[in-house]
Design a protein around this motif. Sequence first.
Motif, PDB file in Angstrom:
ATOM      1  N   SER A 245      36.549  36.344  12.826  1.00  0.00           N
ATOM      2  CA  SER A 245      35.401  36.592  11.956  1.00  0.00           C
ATOM      3  C   SER A 245      35.541  37.975  11.329  1.00  0.00           C
ATOM      4  O   SER A 245      34.652  38.441  10.622  1.00  0.00           O
ATOM      5  CB  SER A 245      34.100  36.471  12.757  1.00  0.00           C
ATOM      6  OG  SER A 245      34.202  37.291  13.896  1.00  0.00           O
ATOM      7  N   ASP A 246      36.653  38.634  11.589  1.00  0.00           N
ATOM      8  CA  ASP A 246      36.905  39.985  11.065  1.00  0.00           C
ATOM      9  C   ASP A 246      37.790  39.834   9.811  1.00  0.00           C
ATOM     10  O   ASP A 246      38.952  39.438   9.910  1.00  0.00           O
ATOM     11  CB  ASP A 246      37.635  40.770  12.180  1.00  0.00           C
ATOM     12  CG  ASP A 246      38.082  42.162  11.733  1.00  0.00           C
ATOM     13  OD1 ASP A 246      38.270  42.371  10.518  1.00  0.00           O
ATOM     14  OD2 ASP A 246      38.265  43.015  12.623  1.00  0.00           O
ATOM     15  N   THR A 247      37.215  40.124   8.643  1.00  0.00           N
ATOM     16  CA  THR A 247      37.930  39.880   7.370  1.00  0.00           C
ATOM     17  C   THR A 247      39.249  40.640   7.321  1.00  0.00           C
ATOM     18  O   THR A 247      40.272  40.105   6.874  1.00  0.00           O
ATOM     19  CB  THR A 247      37.054  40.302   6.174  1.00  0.00           C
ATOM     20  OG1 THR A 247      35.783  39.715   6.348  1.00  0.00           O
ATOM     21  CG2 THR A 247      37.644  39.839   4.857  1.00  0.00           C
ATOM     22  N   ARG A 250      41.750  38.893   9.458  1.00  0.00           N
ATOM     23  CA  ARG A 250      42.096  37.580   8.890  1.00  0.00           C
ATOM     24  C   ARG A 250      43.141  37.739   7.782  1.00  0.00           C
ATOM     25  O   ARG A 250      44.133  37.033   7.725  1.00  0.00           O
ATOM     26  CB  ARG A 250      40.846  36.909   8.362  1.00  0.00           C
ATOM     27  CG  ARG A 250      40.875  35.425   8.568  1.00  0.00           C
ATOM     28  CD  ARG A 250      39.621  34.680   8.229  1.00  0.00           C
ATOM     29  NE  ARG A 250      38.894  35.184   7.102  1.00  0.00           N
ATOM     30  CZ  ARG A 250      37.627  35.549   7.142  1.00  0.00           C
ATOM     31  NH1 ARG A 250      36.964  35.495   8.272  1.00  0.00           N
ATOM     32  NH2 ARG A 250      37.013  35.979   6.065  1.00  0.00           N
ATOM     33  N   LEU A 251      42.885  38.687   6.892  1.00  0.00           N
ATOM     34  CA  LEU A 251      43.825  38.921   5.785  1.00  0.00           C
ATOM     35  C   LEU A 251      45.163  39.436   6.320  1.00  0.00           C
ATOM     36  O   LEU A 251      46.235  39.027   5.864  1.00  0.00           O
ATOM     37  CB  LEU A 251      43.234  39.925   4.789  1.00  0.00           C
ATOM     38  CG  LEU A 251      42.073  39.379   3.964  1.00  0.00           C
ATOM     39  CD1 LEU A 251      41.429  40.491   3.144  1.00  0.00           C
ATOM     40  CD2 LEU A 251      42.523  38.241   3.053  1.00  0.00           C
TER      41      LEU A 251
END
Length: 359
Positions: A245-247, A250-251
């Motif tokens: 849930s950590d952008t 994730r990227l």
Amino acid sequence: MAAEFNHVHKEAQSAATAKRKGEHIRICLEEQVVAEGIATGLDNVRFRHRALPELAFDSISLESEFLGKKIGTPLMVSSMTGGTAEAGEINRRLAEAAQQHGWAIGLGSMRAAIENERLASTFQIRSYAPDVPIIANLGAVQLNYGYGIDQCRKAVDLAEADGLVLHLNSMQEVFQAEGDTNFSNLLGKIEQICRSLDVPVGIKEVGWGIDGDTAQSLMSVGVAFIDVAGAGGTSWSQVEKYRSSDTMKRLAAETFADWGISTADCIADIRAKAPTARIIGSGGLLHGVHAAKAIALGADLVGFGRALLPRAAVTEEGEIWEEALHDQFRRIAFELKAAMFGIGAGSIEELQHTTRLVK
Ligand SMILES: Cc1cc2nc3c(=O)[nH]c(=O)nc-3n(C[C@H](O)[C@H](O)[C@H](O)COP(=O)(O)O)c2cc1C
């Protein structure tokens, strides 16, 4: 008070571990989790067909040996799961198929059962697979987080296992919100486990591969087998990308879709640098020709992970493809044997030494 806190803390931790296991299964079944921009390398090598094999198909033997047990094939189920009711069912189905078709079988990380003994039954497959090697599993990094010989013994005992494999998954932990990322000074701790445990200890990756130099270091401290789990198949940065849930993470995980050493490179490198290593070739294998190529590159055994999952799991509609799972086990062994027929190799040893694998 402290004891009660510890109990509550442990329960919360085991609930989190179980939730993570459930998410891993779902994501591996439903999302695009194959590495991108890197392949196993097994499709870059080919067997040179031999029109005159000079042997009878029925005389070809797949017989192998692992952890002191004779098995009908050099194939194994890679460590996958346990810790939830669904995972327990998957393990049972995989174990029954392994027993019937003569495969070895690895269990998923048993941390959930160490934290909460009520979950132990989801790893207890010995009654379904009485004759084949069963491999218990823990994360090597846990040796830096309070685990030691007692936990390793407990995992082996719970599973009535023939060996223990410790997995190296640094690049998975780093993308997990709850990841354990202190991988310092592990070699010495692995050595202690190898010295003290009554069963052989192996090391595996989870999809980024193990190179020859690392394998040599591991063998020098007593590691009995190396499961390369190379790149080109399931990518755990891809899996964790879907959980995060950590952008930022994730990227970042996406940037690592092509990380790792291909399965073919790992096997060839370890075989060249550590000629006596017991090697399990795995990572992205889909069929029996991949298995044959991995063995011809130098593997002693080969492992299949996510490719087995869809037929071992219960589908969204509640269907179970138990017969399809058995067909898949049968097909992989048949393809391996057919590939051996195609090059005139009558045994796994002959396949390992074939000169008919070309770039
Ligand atoms: C659903 C799932 C769960 C897994 N859990 C574990 C685990 O708990 N411990 C472990 O060592 N490897 C685990 N793995 C990694 C596999 O053992 C294997 O090394 C990896 O998936 C690469 O092989 P593959 O491309 O054939 O799937 C898991 C794989 C899958 C698909």
